[in-house]
Design an enzyme around this catalytic site. Sequence first.
Site, PDB file in Angstrom:
ATOM      1  N   GLU A   1       1.315  -1.536   0.373  1.00  0.00           N
ATOM      2  CA  GLU A   1      -0.005   0.120   0.072  1.00  0.00           C
ATOM      3  C   GLU A   1       1.093   1.086   0.484  1.00  0.00           C
ATOM      4  O   GLU A   1       1.933   1.634   0.192  1.00  0.00           O
ATOM      5  CB  GLU A   1      -0.970   0.008   0.913  1.00  0.00           C
TER       6      GLU A   1
ATOM      7  N   ASP B   1     -19.479 -10.711  -9.019  1.00  0.00           N
ATOM      8  CA  ASP B   1     -19.143  -9.679  -7.532  1.00  0.00           C
ATOM      9  C   ASP B   1     -18.597  -8.273  -8.222  1.00  0.00           C
ATOM     10  O   ASP B   1     -18.920  -7.194  -7.905  1.00  0.00           O
ATOM     11  CB  ASP B   1     -18.072 -10.086  -6.662  1.00  0.00           C
TER      12      ASP B   1
END
Length: 195
Positions: A138, A163
């Site tokens: 990240e 999804d």
Amino acid sequence: SARRPLGRNVTAKTLPPVDGVPTDPAMTRALMEQAKLQRSIEASGGAAAMSKTATSTAAAGDKPAHVRSFQDKLASHAEEASRASGIPAKFMLGQAALETGWGRREIKGRDGSNSHNLFGIKAGPDWKGRVVETATTEYVNGKPQTRVEKFRAYDSYADSFKDYARLLSSNPRYEKALSAAGSTDAAGFARGLQR
């Protein structure tokens, strides 16, 4: 190597994630790469023709084996999600190719089990399904940090496509991206996702 899930490039300016998918200006380059992948998929006849194309002699020499394998394995699932959502299958395949490196960097559980998560969708607090935890990079204030995050896990690739299509179709945040998808504008779709 680090996974390339959605949400890999988090900055202080990033909007909060919606269903585990953040919006991030640093994703622009990756999304433009997605648009290139989608144009490549389109040039090969689109998802519906992928299986036929991949087995033809002419196309067999045009694509690496891992690309043909990826397309053969996932084209029917992308088409099914496309029929239900209206999102072009080639766009979803392009995103899945980008996120997984044509299937070579799929998110695995610590035990090596496959999450079938082709889009790097994190498991936010509203997610009630299975999860896998894995290390991901990240970016916080422009600096890479390795973290262990929870990602959604699916029973099949078809469920992953469904999804992803549901996430995009049911959230007003993605309306403009989906309108570009309706016009078959791959670059516009990628820019809309980034925004």
